[in-house]
Design a protein around this motif. Structure first.
Motif, PDB file in Angstrom:
ATOM      1  N   HIS A   1      12.480   4.809   1.260  1.00 29.69           N
ATOM      2  CA  HIS A   1      11.080   4.389   0.791  1.00 29.69           C
ATOM      3  C   HIS A   1      10.999   3.032   0.640  1.00 29.69           C
ATOM      4  N   ASP A   2      11.467   2.178  -0.409  1.00 35.25           N
ATOM      5  CA  ASP A   2      11.252   0.848  -0.497  1.00 35.25           C
ATOM      6  C   ASP A   2      11.775  -0.002   0.478  1.00 35.25           C
TER       7      ASP A   2
ATOM      8  N   GLN B   1       8.563   0.387   2.867  1.00 39.16           N
ATOM      9  CA  GLN B   1       7.362  -0.429   2.500  1.00 39.16           C
ATOM     10  C   GLN B   1       7.524  -1.994   2.554  1.00 39.16           C
ATOM     11  N   GLN B   2       8.613  -2.532   2.539  1.00 34.84           N
ATOM     12  CA  GLN B   2       9.172  -3.799   2.782  1.00 34.84           C
ATOM     13  C   GLN B   2       8.717  -4.282   4.234  1.00 34.84           C
TER      14      GLN B   2
ATOM     15  N   LYS C   1       0.782   2.369   0.160  1.00 33.58           N
ATOM     16  CA  LYS C   1       1.255   2.549  -0.899  1.00 33.58           C
ATOM     17  C   LYS C   1       1.313   3.836  -1.546  1.00 33.58           C
TER      18      LYS C   1
ATOM     19  N   ASP D   1       4.892   8.180  -1.350  1.00 37.37           N
ATOM     20  CA  ASP D   1       5.884   8.104  -2.261  1.00 37.37           C
ATOM     21  C   ASP D   1       7.230   8.717  -1.918  1.00 37.37           C
TER      22      ASP D   1
END
Length: 266
Positions: free
Chosen positions: A85-86, A89-90, A140, A143
């Protein structure tokens, strides 16, 4: 002996209208089934969009969809590969730094997410490859892990966009500018070639028993997993160089006619 046929869809199996010769497909696919040869659609399109495309003619077809991040057959998800996930998003942050106006498509399982500000004409472009598309106010809001991120850039800057993202994330993701307007981002080492290898292992099929077809930059890996690798005549130069053979174009039923010829020899 041939046991597995893998083909890209857009620009390869499908003609320039996004369609295929149903009568010829039924004829060839029937012969494939009689000879126990599996047929695989390996594509950037959403699995559910591919299911709709083949309709009643797609029973038994393996789908390696969503840029080969999902394996599906007869309505059942067999396997999925995701970006953490992170990290996803990056990647989205980097894409938006390049140009906040490009169209980002975030794919999670059977759903593609786009921003609610998307223009109607661009939304229609997205719907051409994705069956279930949901508008959200911000990425965003997502999740969970992502299957992939795809970018459509109407200004045809895919190579520049790929290089921009690689400046930060090279070695952490797999990214390919498949066409001048399209970029695909998946988990590291997750692409068409690797996913086909996983399917080959599942089915007990070897390199020597596999045939593949492609046209775009994201099909280069498909040329390395099959003894009988074909680039259609309208393919990009890198795919042609990687292929063992060149066949007729997507407008000339190159895929189906080539399969038919090899089946006749088998």
């Amino acid at each position: 002996m041939l046991k597995l046929v893998v083909t890209d869809l857009d620009g390869t199996f499908l003609n320039n209208k996004g369609l295929f010769d149903i009568d010829l497909f039924n004829q060839v696919y029937d012969e494939m089934q009689k000879k126990d040869v599996a047929f695989v659609a390996c594509t950037g399109k959403q699995c559910e969009r591919v299911e709709k495309l083949f309709g009643e003619h797609g029973k038994g077809v393996w789908i390696l969809g969503d840029s080969a991040t999902r394996i599906k057959k007869d309505g059942e998800v067999v396997k999925e590969f995701t970006i953490e996930h992170d990290l996803a998003q990056q990647a989205i942050d980097e894409i938006q730094r390049f140009d906040p106006e490009v169209t980002i498509i975030a794919c999670i399982r059977d759903t593609a997410y786009v921003l609610s500000t998307i223009k109607d004409e661009l939304f229609n472009v997205v719907k051409g490859s994705y069956e279930k598309v949901v508008k959200i106010n911000s990425f965003k809001q997502i999740d969970s892990d992502f299957n992939k991120i795809t970018v459509f850039d109407i200004k045809s800057r895919s190579s520049a966009l790929r290089k921009h993202v690689e400046n930060t994330l090279l070695g952490q993701i797999y990214i390919v500018d498949s066409e001048p307007k399209w970029v695909d981002i998946t988990a590291l080492h997750t692409h068409k070639g690797e996913t086909v290898k996983k399917l080959q292992n599942m089915l007990g099929v070897t390199f020597e028993e596999t045939m593949s077809f492609g046209d775009g930059e994201n099909d280069v890996e498909l040329m390395s997993i099959a003894k009988y690798s074909f680039a259609v005549s309208n393919a990009c130069e890198n795919t042609k160089k990687a292929a063992s053979f060149i066949t007729k174009s997507n407008e000339e039923n190159g895929v189906l006619l080539t399969i038919q010829k090899l089946l006749d020899l088998q």
